[in-house]
Design a protein around this motif. Structure first.
Motif, PDB file in Angstrom:
ATOM      1  N   TYR B  29      14.262 -38.320 -17.992  1.00 29.84           N
ATOM      2  CA  TYR B  29      13.730 -38.597 -19.137  1.00 29.84           C
ATOM      3  C   TYR B  29      12.809 -39.545 -18.433  1.00 29.84           C
ATOM      4  CZ  TYR B  29      16.521 -42.124 -17.329  1.00 29.84           C
ATOM      5  OH  TYR B  29      17.124 -43.422 -16.697  1.00 29.84           O
ATOM      6  N   TYR B  31      11.094 -42.784 -17.824  1.00 33.41           N
ATOM      7  CA  TYR B  31      11.602 -43.248 -16.990  1.00 33.41           C
ATOM      8  C   TYR B  31      11.418 -43.250 -15.657  1.00 33.41           C
ATOM      9  CZ  TYR B  31      11.635 -47.981 -14.784  1.00 33.41           C
ATOM     10  OH  TYR B  31      11.895 -48.924 -13.504  1.00 33.41           O
ATOM     11  N   LYS B  46       2.272 -44.969 -14.453  1.00 35.34           N
ATOM     12  CA  LYS B  46       2.733 -45.647 -15.833  1.00 35.34           C
ATOM     13  C   LYS B  46       2.859 -44.753 -17.118  1.00 35.34           C
ATOM     14  CE  LYS B  46       1.459 -50.113 -14.751  1.00 35.34           C
ATOM     15  NZ  LYS B  46       2.330 -51.345 -15.263  1.00 35.34           N
ATOM     16  N   GLY B  47       3.362 -45.414 -18.388  1.00 35.47           N
ATOM     17  CA  GLY B  47       3.875 -44.773 -19.487  1.00 35.47           C
ATOM     18  C   GLY B  47       2.708 -43.984 -20.161  1.00 35.47           C
ATOM     19  N   GLY B  48       1.500 -44.507 -20.321  1.00 33.56           N
ATOM     20  CA  GLY B  48       0.283 -44.092 -20.637  1.00 33.56           C
ATOM     21  C   GLY B  48      -0.580 -43.145 -19.594  1.00 33.56           C
ATOM     22  N   TYR B  51       2.691 -39.605 -19.939  1.00 34.30           N
ATOM     23  CA  TYR B  51       3.123 -39.054 -21.273  1.00 34.30           C
ATOM     24  C   TYR B  51       2.583 -38.662 -21.958  1.00 34.30           C
ATOM     25  CZ  TYR B  51       7.620 -41.737 -21.162  1.00 34.30           C
ATOM     26  OH  TYR B  51       9.131 -42.687 -20.364  1.00 34.30           O
ATOM     27  N   TRP B  67      16.082 -35.500 -27.884  1.00 35.48           N
ATOM     28  CA  TRP B  67      16.253 -36.634 -27.797  1.00 35.48           C
ATOM     29  C   TRP B  67      17.811 -36.413 -27.589  1.00 35.48           C
ATOM     30  CZ3 TRP B  67      13.182 -40.770 -27.834  1.00 35.48           C
ATOM     31  CH2 TRP B  67      12.130 -40.902 -27.839  1.00 35.48           C
ATOM     32  N   PRO B  74      18.677 -47.553 -26.516  1.00 32.06           N
ATOM     33  CA  PRO B  74      18.059 -46.542 -27.296  1.00 32.06           C
ATOM     34  C   PRO B  74      17.978 -45.479 -26.968  1.00 32.06           C
ATOM     35  CG  PRO B  74      15.900 -48.203 -26.025  1.00 32.06           C
ATOM     36  CD  PRO B  74      17.108 -49.025 -25.845  1.00 32.06           C
ATOM     37  N   GLY B  75      17.911 -44.526 -27.544  1.00 33.30           N
ATOM     38  CA  GLY B  75      18.208 -43.112 -26.954  1.00 33.30           C
ATOM     39  C   GLY B  75      16.691 -42.520 -25.933  1.00 33.30           C
ATOM     40  N   ARG B  76      17.079 -41.734 -25.365  1.00 37.44           N
ATOM     41  CA  ARG B  76      15.863 -41.266 -24.206  1.00 37.44           C
ATOM     42  C   ARG B  76      15.532 -39.747 -24.942  1.00 37.44           C
ATOM     43  NH1 ARG B  76      19.341 -43.754 -19.764  1.00 37.44           N
ATOM     44  NH2 ARG B  76      18.262 -45.389 -19.646  1.00 37.44           N
ATOM     45  N   LYS B  77      14.386 -39.155 -24.697  1.00 35.94           N
ATOM     46  CA  LYS B  77      13.629 -37.990 -24.821  1.00 35.94           C
ATOM     47  C   LYS B  77      13.533 -37.646 -23.651  1.00 35.94           C
ATOM     48  CE  LYS B  77       9.603 -35.992 -26.670  1.00 35.94           C
ATOM     49  NZ  LYS B  77       8.250 -35.754 -28.120  1.00 35.94           N
TER      50      LYS B  77
END
Lengths: 199, 117
Positions: B29, B31, B46-48, B51, B67, B74-77
């Motif tokens: 996933y 992270y 960074k996530g920005g 993704y 997912w 929470p779930g992870r993609k």
């Protein structure tokens, strides 16, 4: 100063709105929001810290439907709305002409108002965010366009051409029918909830 | 070992290949990809940045997503390299190896032939 939760909520609202403006489907918006939430939960960061400006991040994402954007995408939505407004506008002089037994005058003002309506709807569709968030652009487009259309129809009374009542009635009914069918077909597009892929 | 900070323009050019390298080891996933890259000297991604890149890989058919339910969160993609993605990774990795060797040899040369103007 806003607390972190409120700030995060504002970030998500702005992000979601930016994707809506791009006409991204609700399922894809839900997926993108869930991805941000999941990443922030893992990293312990706020959305702003991890993803930066929500508008810029929304603009940086690719979606399959982006490739399909074109006349095949916007015409089914924009066409019926324009047809409805044009039919409404062209239909106004028909009852009087029918009662008086004359032809229906199509004035230059009427044609000008039609052009203004089409331009307004096109601007609203392709520059939605600009029109809704910039007061000057929004004012010029919506208020200015409406005033211009009304003035055009009211002042330019010279007839461009006359058409028989039957022809104009058929034309207006056809436009209303196209608008009604088109809007009915688009009802699924208008009902497009944001769906969380995690259930 | 790593000598951070690497020039950011080098990292930008290599990031896609580095992400595919992480995924070549198996589905994971976002992270975890970011943390693996940081552990391997690529700095904080960074996530920005991550993704949108993963989205482009998905659009190109190099990555698929799924997912999965989370454990207490929470779930992870999860992202997984497709066969095309693995082939593209191997192609780019080989190319990068040649480029790095060529560049190192060039930079290490004490005598360089230059064309006279």
């Amino acid at each position: 100063m806003a607390d972190e939760t409120t700030t995060d909520r504002q970030w998500y609202d702005e992000f979601t709105l930016s994707l809506r403006y791009r006409d991204v489907p609700g399922t894809e918006i839900g997926d993108a929001v869930a991805q941000v939430e999941s990443h922030c939960s893992d990293s312990g960061e706020s959305p702003a810290a991890a993803f930066g400006d929500p508008r810029a991040y929304a603009d940086s994402l690719e979606f399959p439907r982006d490739d399909a954007a074109g006349a095949g995408h916007w015409l089914p939505v924009l066409g019926p709305i324009v047809a409805f407004l044009v039919a409404l506008q062209l239909g106004i002089p028909i009852p009087r002409a029918a009662v008086e037994g004359t032809t229906v005058p199509v004035t230059w003002g009427s044609l000008g108002a039609t052009v203004v309506i089409v331009l307004m709807m096109t601007m609203l569709w392709f520059r939605t965010r600009l029109v809704l968030e910039n007061r000057l652009v929004g004012g010029v487009t919506i208020i200015g366009g409406t005033v211009l259309a009304v003035l055009s129809a009211a002042l330019l009374r010279e007839s461009a051409f006359d058409a028989p009542v039957l022809v104009m009635t058929v034309l207006v009914v056809a436009l209303f029918a196209y608008a009604a069918v088109g809007m009915w077909r688009q009802r699924a597009t208008l009902n497009d909830p944001i769906v969380d892929p995690r259930g | 070992m790593s000598t951070l900070p690497w020039p950011s323009e080098w990292l930008r050019g290599l990031l896609s290949l580095a992400v595919m390298r992480v995924l070549a080891a198996g589905p994971t996933y976002g992270y975890a990809i970011s943390a693996t890259l940081e552990d391997n000297g690529f700095g904080t991604i960074k996530g920005g940045t991550l993704y949108p890149l993963l989205g482009r890989l998905e659009s190109a058919g190099l990555v698929t997503t799924q997912w999965r339910a989370g454990e207490g969160g929470p779930g992870r993609k999860y992202f997984r390299l497709t066969e095309d993605g693995m082939a593209e990774f191997e192609r780019q990795a080989a190319l990068w190896g040649e480029f790095a060797a060529h560049t190192s040899a060039f930079l290490g040369n004490t005598i360089i032939e230059t064309k006279e103007s």
